[in-house]
Design a protein around this motif. Structure first.
Motif, PDB file in Angstrom:
ATOM      1  N   SER A 120      40.151  41.188  35.166  1.00 36.39           N
ATOM      2  CA  SER A 120      38.959  41.908  35.621  1.00 36.39           C
ATOM      3  C   SER A 120      38.648  41.546  37.065  1.00 36.39           C
ATOM      4  O   SER A 120      38.584  42.397  37.943  1.00 36.39           O
ATOM      5  N   ARG A 121      38.435  40.265  37.300  1.00 36.82           N
ATOM      6  CA  ARG A 121      38.245  39.764  38.659  1.00 36.82           C
ATOM      7  C   ARG A 121      38.815  38.353  38.713  1.00 36.82           C
ATOM      8  O   ARG A 121      38.784  37.617  37.732  1.00 36.82           O
ATOM      9  N   GLY A 122      39.355  38.001  39.859  1.00 37.40           N
ATOM     10  CA  GLY A 122      39.998  36.711  40.003  1.00 37.40           C
ATOM     11  C   GLY A 122      41.336  36.866  40.696  1.00 37.40           C
ATOM     12  O   GLY A 122      41.474  37.674  41.620  1.00 37.40           O
ATOM     13  N   ARG A 123      42.312  36.127  40.221  1.00 42.58           N
ATOM     14  CA  ARG A 123      43.584  36.064  40.940  1.00 42.58           C
ATOM     15  C   ARG A 123      44.739  36.112  39.959  1.00 42.58           C
ATOM     16  O   ARG A 123      44.707  35.476  38.896  1.00 42.58           O
ATOM     17  N   VAL A 124      45.765  36.862  40.315  1.00 40.17           N
ATOM     18  CA  VAL A 124      47.020  36.833  39.578  1.00 40.17           C
ATOM     19  C   VAL A 124      48.078  36.221  40.487  1.00 40.17           C
ATOM     20  O   VAL A 124      48.197  36.585  41.659  1.00 40.17           O
ATOM     21  N   GLU A 125      48.825  35.269  39.946  1.00 39.79           N
ATOM     22  CA  GLU A 125      49.928  34.635  40.664  1.00 39.79           C
ATOM     23  C   GLU A 125      51.200  34.799  39.851  1.00 39.79           C
ATOM     24  O   GLU A 125      51.206  34.540  38.645  1.00 39.79           O
TER      25      GLU A 125
END
Length: 296
Positions: free
Chosen positions: A138-143
């Motif tokens: 939804s919100r944040g970070r994908v690595e």
């Protein structure tokens, strides 16, 4: 023009041409400040979902998180006249026994007769994995830490699609990392939405010190309210905000978005493979981690 069939059935998508992405990136970068470095999320929080790919060689990725899409002809060459037939065979996607997920494109075996959109039978097989309906950010970070294959006619990609139920391009798309065959040291990051898609996708690129196939790199997108930043190995290279969109500035990224991993062969952007194209051509994924808020 580089297009992709997106979603489960028939939503047409897009992979932009390199010259247009570079031009747009240079223009947009000149309109504002450079992306600001951000502290890696791993230094301040635990991921709410992660895939580490530990397990025995030839084991398939867990079905609780991943779906393997298949085919070519019914998907109209995945929107780009691509030559690979996506399979659910372990030869195309499986753990390698050393802590990685291996997604491999390889020539189709003689007599396989896999139906293709641009020709009678597909000459290559590969894999396309998605977390649609299972895991989303939804919100944040994908690595994603991965080693990307390079070579003539290849187009490996790490990307996201929106879960809003709207047909593409209103669905929204974030290309976290694309490496096109003839540009082995260039990483492209692009956003697509209702009025900025196909050749009008908005993005930029980063240059690696060596070919993307020579080492693992961490490709990431930091997805915050009304602000998205692309980075490689913790170094931001492009930030998108609503002010950089064309009128009417239709920002569609405040939603859950799922992840896709694939290695495409041939098609409108990279062009056809040739005798120099590596076989198998493997995307090796060390891990995927989602930080912030989402569904898992």
């Amino acid at each position: 023009m580089k297009r992709r069939t997106r979603g489960r059935r028939g939503a047409a998508g897009r992979r932009t041409r390199s010259a247009l992405v570079l031009a747009l990136g240079a223009l947009l970068s000149g309109c504002g400040s450079a992306p600001e470095p951000t502290e890696p999320p791993s230094a301040r929080e635990e991921p709410f979902w992660q895939a580490e790919f530990d397990g025995a060689a030839a084991t398939r990725p867990p079905e609780g998180s991943w779906t393997t899409e298949t085919g070519n002809r019914d998907a109209e060459g995945w929107g780009n006249n691509e030559l690979q037939y996506y399979t659910d065979d372990a030869a195309n996607s499986a753990l390698d026994g050393a802590g990685h997920l291996a997604i491999s494109a390889r020539p189709a075996s003689a007599g396989s007769e896999l139906p293709c959109y641009t020709q009678e039978f597909c000459s290559w097989t590969s894999a396309r994995l998605t977390t649609e309906g299972k895991v989303a950010l939804s919100r944040g970070r994908v690595e994603v830490r991965a080693k990307m294959p390079t070579g003539t006619g290849l187009l490996p990609a790490i990307w996201m699609l929106g879960d809003n139920g709207v047909d593409w391009p209103g669905q929204g798309e974030l290309d976290i990392c694309e490496v096109v065959g003839g540009e082995p040291r260039t990483v492209y990051g692009t956003a697509h939405g209702p009025t900025y898609f196909n050749e009008n996708g908005i993005g930029s690129s980063a240059t690696l010190a060596a070919d993307a196939s020579e080492a693992f790199h961490t490709y990431a997108v930091d997805k915050q309210p009304r602000r998205i930043t692309w980075s490689v190995d913790g170094k931001p290279y492009f930030t998108l905000t609503p002010s950089k969109l064309p009128a009417p500035r239709d920002w569609v990224f405040e939603q859950d978005m799922h992840l896709l991993l694939d290695v495409a062969v041939g098609g409108d952007w990279p062009g056809p493979p040739d005798a120099s194209t590596p076989s198998p051509a493997t995307m090796s994924v060390d891990y995927v981690r989602f930080y912030g808020e989402g569904r898992a």
